[in-house]
Design an enzyme around this catalytic site. Structure first.
Site, short mmCIF file in Angstrom:
data_model
loop_
_atom_site.label_atom_id
_atom_site.label_comp_id
_atom_site.label_asym_id
_atom_site.label_seq_id
_atom_site.Cartn_x
_atom_site.Cartn_y
_atom_site.Cartn_z
N LYS A 70 37.88 46.02 38.21
CA LYS A 70 36.95 45.57 39.25
C LYS A 70 36.14 46.71 39.86
O LYS A 70 36.54 47.88 39.79
CB LYS A 70 37.72 44.78 40.32
N ARG B 83 47.43 40.63 37.51
CA ARG B 83 46.48 39.98 36.60
C ARG B 83 45.62 41.06 35.96
O ARG B 83 44.85 41.74 36.65
CB ARG B 83 45.61 38.99 37.38
C1 LIG Z 1 40.00 34.36 38.08
N1 LIG Z 1 40.22 35.60 38.86
C2 LIG Z 1 39.44 36.71 38.93
S1 LIG Z 1 37.94 36.82 38.06
C3 LIG Z 1 37.19 38.23 38.73
C4 LIG Z 1 37.26 39.42 37.81
O1 LIG Z 1 38.20 39.59 37.08
N2 LIG Z 1 36.16 40.20 37.87
C5 LIG Z 1 35.93 41.32 37.11
C6 LIG Z 1 36.48 41.49 35.84
C7 LIG Z 1 36.15 42.62 35.11
C8 LIG Z 1 35.29 43.60 35.64
C9 LIG Z 1 34.75 43.39 36.90
C10 LIG Z 1 35.08 42.26 37.64
N3 LIG Z 1 39.94 37.65 39.74
C11 LIG Z 1 41.12 37.11 40.24
C12 LIG Z 1 42.10 37.59 41.17
O2 LIG Z 1 42.00 38.70 41.73
N4 LIG Z 1 43.15 36.74 41.43
C13 LIG Z 1 43.26 35.51 40.83
N5 LIG Z 1 44.34 34.74 41.15
N6 LIG Z 1 42.35 35.05 39.94
C14 LIG Z 1 41.30 35.84 39.67
#
Ligand SMILES: Cn1c(SCC(=O)Nc2ccccc2)nc2c(=O)[nH]c(N)nc21
Length: 277
Positions: free
Chosen positions: A222, A256
């Site tokens: 992130k 996660r």
């Molecule tokens: C579906 N989901 C997501 S998606 C966002 C993400 O990965 N962004 C991202 C991924 C890769 C690079 C930059 C941003 N984040 C969470 C979390 O933190 N907790 C729970 N429970 N579910 C989640």
């Protein structure tokens, strides 16, 4: 905290930290663009993560990154249901990452063991759908929705706001008759929080842990990690492992991640230390 999470017909032992592997069933995740290929690639990816040591695989059909385009119910169903159906009997907990009650319902019918809802079951009908099942439920904090959340970072105290939100969602679920051993809570790193607020949530995660429910955290790749290290999305593994181990030290139960094999090694070291006299 209840040490065993009820995930439909699977009881997940939470006496040590577990890994949730991320499977994006979104065409932008796979270059070819075709849906059939996307589904096949997602199933293959899930098996790769299972072989690498994932305890849970999280199947998502709608990107929730800030400003991401929303996906229709039919499109999301067409993406995630075939993947969940193909994973029946795979031996690990299959989670569906969705905000839509229709997708939750179909996913549970297709064999999902968990619902991971970044909107904490606030959509009309979501509570009713999950109340009819025995799947585990992850309630995550997000102000507003993926389109508006980045403008909603004016908290007096982000830890108080997030904790109070999670407490209120838990109370609503219990009042609906949902068993407490199905509930997981999550502060929602990166969802409507600036860097300082993300770091405050991590530093004071123990105050969310004391709500006495299993805690799930997701910081993998992130932007908070990019802001701290200057690394691009592909280069954030070390930062992510550091952040996730800090969360585990504070009491987080489920991590996660994208990079399951690396996280498995980190948590194996963690567990060995915990198991020694
Ligand atoms: C579906 N989901 C997501 S998606 C966002 C993400 O990965 N962004 C991202 C991924 C890769 C690079 C930059 C941003 N984040 C969470 C979390 O933190 N907790 C729970 N429970 N579910 C989640």
């Amino acid at each position: 905290m209840n040490m065993r999470l009820q995930c439909a017909d699977i009881q997940l032992d939470l006496s040590y930290p577990r890994i949730m592997g991320i499977v994006n069933v979104t065409p932008d995740s796979f270059s070819d663009g075709g849906r059939h290929a996307t589904v096949d690639a997602a199933v293959a990816q899930a098996h790769e993560l299972i072989d690498a040591g994932a305890d849970i695989v999280d199947i998502g059909g709608e990107s929730t990154r800030p400003g991401a385009e929303s996906v229709s119910v039919d499109e999301e169903l067409a993406r995630v249901i075939p993947v969940i159906a193909a994973l029946r009997g795979c031996g690990v907990v299959v989670s569906v990452d969705t905000r839509k009650p229709e997708v939750m319902c179909a996913a549970i019918a297709a064999g999902a063991h968990m619902v991971n809802d970044v909107e904490a079951l606030q959509a009309d009908g979501a509570l009713e759908v999950v109340a009819q099942s025995n799947v585990a439920l992850c309630l995550m904090h997000m102000p507003g929705n993926p389109k508006t959340m980045q403008a909603l970072t004016d908290y007096d105290d982000v830890v108080v706001t997030v904790t109070d939100f999670l407490k209120s969602r838990i109370a609503l679920l219990l009042a609906t008759g949902i068993a407490s051993d199905r509930v997981v809570i999550d502060p929602g790193f990166g969802f409507g929080k600036n860097l300082t607020q993300n770091l405050q949530l991590l530093k004071h995660l123990d105050r969310i842990v004391t709500l006495n429910y299993p805690v799930l955290v997701g910081m993998s790749r992130k932007s908070m990690l990019g802001l701290i290290t200057g690394r691009s999305i592909e280069e954030r593994l070390a930062a992510g492992l550091a952040a996730h181990l800090y969360a585990v030290k504070q009491g987080a139960n489920i991590i996660r991640v994208h990079d399951v094999a690396a996280c498995r090694d980190a948590l194996t070291v963690w567990k060995m230390i915990g198991d020694v006299a």
